[in-house]
Motif scaffolding. Structure first.
Motif, PDB file in Angstrom:
ATOM      1  N   GLU A 212     -41.928  -1.487  -2.672  1.00  0.00           N
ATOM      2  CA  GLU A 212     -41.473  -1.191  -4.031  1.00  0.00           C
ATOM      3  C   GLU A 212     -41.586   0.280  -4.387  1.00  0.00           C
ATOM      4  OE1 GLU A 212     -43.193  -3.667  -6.984  1.00  0.00           O
ATOM      5  OE2 GLU A 212     -42.390  -5.533  -6.133  1.00  0.00           O
ATOM      6  N   THR A 213     -42.567   0.973  -3.817  1.00  0.00           N
ATOM      7  CA  THR A 213     -42.719   2.407  -4.099  1.00  0.00           C
ATOM      8  C   THR A 213     -42.021   3.273  -3.056  1.00  0.00           C
ATOM      9  OG1 THR A 213     -44.860   2.384  -2.955  1.00  0.00           O
ATOM     10  CG2 THR A 213     -44.877   2.126  -5.351  1.00  0.00           C
ATOM     11  N   ASP A 214     -41.883   2.772  -1.831  1.00  0.00           N
ATOM     12  CA  ASP A 214     -41.278   3.580  -0.770  1.00  0.00           C
ATOM     13  C   ASP A 214     -39.774   3.742  -0.922  1.00  0.00           C
ATOM     14  OD1 ASP A 214     -43.611   4.180   0.520  1.00  0.00           O
ATOM     15  OD2 ASP A 214     -43.304   2.844   2.226  1.00  0.00           O
ATOM     16  N   LEU A 215     -39.077   2.654  -1.211  1.00  0.00           N
ATOM     17  CA  LEU A 215     -37.616   2.753  -1.253  1.00  0.00           C
ATOM     18  C   LEU A 215     -37.111   3.720  -2.321  1.00  0.00           C
ATOM     19  CD1 LEU A 215     -36.490  -0.899  -0.452  1.00  0.00           C
ATOM     20  CD2 LEU A 215     -36.385   1.124   1.017  1.00  0.00           C
ATOM     21  N   PRO A 216     -37.672   3.740  -3.542  1.00  0.00           N
ATOM     22  CA  PRO A 216     -37.225   4.755  -4.507  1.00  0.00           C
ATOM     23  C   PRO A 216     -37.516   6.175  -4.051  1.00  0.00           C
ATOM     24  CG  PRO A 216     -38.358   2.967  -5.633  1.00  0.00           C
ATOM     25  CD  PRO A 216     -38.589   2.769  -4.169  1.00  0.00           C
ATOM     26  N   ALA A 217     -38.517   6.341  -3.180  1.00  0.00           N
ATOM     27  CA  ALA A 217     -38.865   7.676  -2.668  1.00  0.00           C
ATOM     28  C   ALA A 217     -38.163   7.978  -1.346  1.00  0.00           C
ATOM     29  CB  ALA A 217     -40.379   7.783  -2.475  1.00  0.00           C
ATOM     30  N   ASP A 218     -37.245   7.100  -0.922  1.00  0.00           N
ATOM     31  CA  ASP A 218     -36.490   7.269   0.319  1.00  0.00           C
ATOM     32  C   ASP A 218     -37.412   7.359   1.539  1.00  0.00           C
ATOM     33  OD1 ASP A 218     -33.880   7.361   1.434  1.00  0.00           O
ATOM     34  OD2 ASP A 218     -34.147   9.491   1.876  1.00  0.00           O
ATOM     35  N   ASP A 261     -29.971  10.663   6.652  1.00  0.00           N
ATOM     36  CA  ASP A 261     -30.133  11.303   5.343  1.00  0.00           C
ATOM     37  C   ASP A 261     -30.827  10.390   4.337  1.00  0.00           C
ATOM     38  OD1 ASP A 261     -28.955  13.644   6.185  1.00  0.00           O
ATOM     39  OD2 ASP A 261     -26.949  13.054   5.538  1.00  0.00           O
ATOM     40  N   HIS A 262     -30.525   9.089   4.424  1.00  0.00           N
ATOM     41  CA  HIS A 262     -31.112   8.155   3.459  1.00  0.00           C
ATOM     42  C   HIS A 262     -31.503   6.864   4.162  1.00  0.00           C
ATOM     43  CE1 HIS A 262     -30.070  10.728   0.106  1.00  0.00           C
ATOM     44  NE2 HIS A 262     -28.845  10.815   0.572  1.00  0.00           N
ATOM     45  N   VAL A 263     -32.459   6.164   3.577  1.00  0.00           N
ATOM     46  CA  VAL A 263     -32.963   4.920   4.141  1.00  0.00           C
ATOM     47  C   VAL A 263     -32.012   3.779   3.811  1.00  0.00           C
ATOM     48  CG1 VAL A 263     -34.816   3.199   3.978  1.00  0.00           C
ATOM     49  CG2 VAL A 263     -35.372   5.641   4.057  1.00  0.00           C
ATOM     50  N   ASP A 264     -31.705   2.975   4.825  1.00  0.00           N
ATOM     51  CA  ASP A 264     -30.981   1.723   4.633  1.00  0.00           C
ATOM     52  C   ASP A 264     -32.030   0.658   4.294  1.00  0.00           C
ATOM     53  OD1 ASP A 264     -29.713  -0.713   4.842  1.00  0.00           O
ATOM     54  OD2 ASP A 264     -28.630  -0.221   6.670  1.00  0.00           O
ATOM     55  N   PRO A 265     -32.009   0.116   3.072  1.00  0.00           N
ATOM     56  CA  PRO A 265     -33.053  -0.840   2.672  1.00  0.00           C
ATOM     57  C   PRO A 265     -33.141  -2.061   3.575  1.00  0.00           C
ATOM     58  CG  PRO A 265     -31.790  -0.108   0.764  1.00  0.00           C
ATOM     59  CD  PRO A 265     -31.067   0.393   1.972  1.00  0.00           C
ATOM     60  N   THR A 266     -32.033  -2.432   4.228  1.00  0.00           N
ATOM     61  CA  THR A 266     -32.063  -3.616   5.088  1.00  0.00           C
ATOM     62  C   THR A 266     -32.901  -3.391   6.341  1.00  0.00           C
ATOM     63  OG1 THR A 266     -30.052  -3.012   6.334  1.00  0.00           O
ATOM     64  CG2 THR A 266     -29.762  -4.272   4.292  1.00  0.00           C
ATOM     65  N   ARG A 267     -33.176  -2.139   6.666  1.00  0.00           N
ATOM     66  CA  ARG A 267     -33.978  -1.831   7.854  1.00  0.00           C
ATOM     67  C   ARG A 267     -35.450  -1.628   7.516  1.00  0.00           C
ATOM     68  NH1 ARG A 267     -29.829   2.716  10.372  1.00  0.00           N
ATOM     69  NH2 ARG A 267     -28.135   1.271  10.896  1.00  0.00           N
ATOM     70  N   TYR A 268     -35.765  -1.550   6.250  1.00  0.00           N
ATOM     71  CA  TYR A 268     -37.135  -1.269   5.839  1.00  0.00           C
ATOM     72  C   TYR A 268     -38.058  -2.416   6.255  1.00  0.00           C
ATOM     73  CZ  TYR A 268     -41.192   0.132   3.223  1.00  0.00           C
ATOM     74  OH  TYR A 268     -42.465   0.512   2.921  1.00  0.00           O
TER      75      TYR A 268
END
Length: 295
Positions: A212-218, A261-268
């Motif tokens: 929850e905190t990582d994805l908004p921070a990429d 450049d940016h995180v794909d949330p499906t891979r997180y």
């Protein structure tokens, strides 16, 4: 990520770890710093000199002595980088101890588990908190690390487990290996399989707490499978290397994930192989490497 990025790779004086350092040093900027780490001072120094002098190197490269089985040393390095640079941007936990088929695996289990699993746990615990926005924390694992590779009776040990619970399961498995009861409890004969499952489970445990905190921070926390790589570690176990990748080839997909450049949330929090997620519950149980190669 910060303007000046800090990258660190463990187990980096040879094989895919070395190739990852080479690739990072070639693709990062001149002001960035890549730390090549390992537990043998001379090999670390030699490998660092090779990368630093390579024509394709763009960024700064420094060698650091780091034994990932020494949790205090891992914690000290993380603290040092936080104090000197404000944290880190890229961490690749890649260290592994070599096992060979000519000795009983019970004789080799402790070092293998200490490095592959204890080292993974130490890196996740110490470097997760010092990741800067845009950071990447990657554990090099294997397609053998899906839960389906284990007997279903073992699934509750890892499915939805916390990092503490994963560590406890690893120690229970280690004890069973030494007691000679691992196979009757359903553990595969080849110790690489439970070790890889535990690595991915550890990543999933940490990611579940941080998502929850990582994805908004990429920020990306994930495990990666580089495929079958032709290295001295894998050579004793497989006969056919016709489709194996060189370390440099295997490193490319990992680098593409790390440097995106940016995180794909499906891979997180997932196990990623060549850009695709390997479902956690996929795979079929197998007792040893011969069975795995036939599936």
């Amino acid at each position: 990520m910060a303007d000046t990025r800090i990258a660190l790779v463990t187990g980096a004086n040879q094989g895919i770890g070395f190739a990852l350092v080479e690739g990072l040093a070639a693709r990062m900027d001149p002001d960035d710093l890549v730390l090549l780490t390992g537990r043998n001072a001379q090999r670390v120094a030699d490998a660092t000199a090779i990368v630093a002098a390579a024509p394709g190197t763009r960024s700064r490269v420094e060698g650091r002595l780091l034994d990932v089985t020494d949790t205090d040393a891992v914690a000290r390095l993380a603290t040092e980088l936080e104090e000197s640079h404000g944290g880190v941007d890229i961490v690749v936990s890649n260290a592994i101890a070599r096992i060979t088929p000519d000795r009983p695996q019970s004789e080799q289990a402790d070092e293998f588990i200490d490095v592959a699993n204890g080292g993974t746990h130490a890196m996740l615990r110490s470097f997760g908190p010092v990741l800067r926005p845009g950071g990447r924390l990657i554990v090099v694992a294997s397609s053998l690390g899906t839960l389906g590779r284990l007997d279903p009776q073992l699934h509750p040990l890892f499915d939805g487990a916390s990092l503490d619970e994963v560590e406890h399961a690893v120690e229970s498995w280690r004890a069973a290996v030494h007691a000679g009861t691992a196979e009757e409890a359903g553990w595969p004969r080849w110790i690489n399989v439970p070790s890889k499952v535990a690595q991915v489970a550890a990543v999933r445990a940490v990611a579940a707490q941080r998502r929850e905190t990582d994805l908004p921070a990429d920020i990306l926390v994930a495990a990666v499978c580089p495929g079958l790589v032709d290295t001295p570690t894998s050579r004793p176990w497989f006969d056919d290397f016709s489709r194996a990748l060189t370390p440099a080839q295997a490193a490319q997909a990992v680098l593409d994930l790390v440097l995106a450049d940016h995180v794909d949330p499906t891979r997180y929090g997932e196990l990623v192989r060549f850009g695709r997620v390997l479902p956690w519950h996929s795979g079929t149980p197998a007792r040893d490497q011969d069975e795995l190669l036939s599936t």
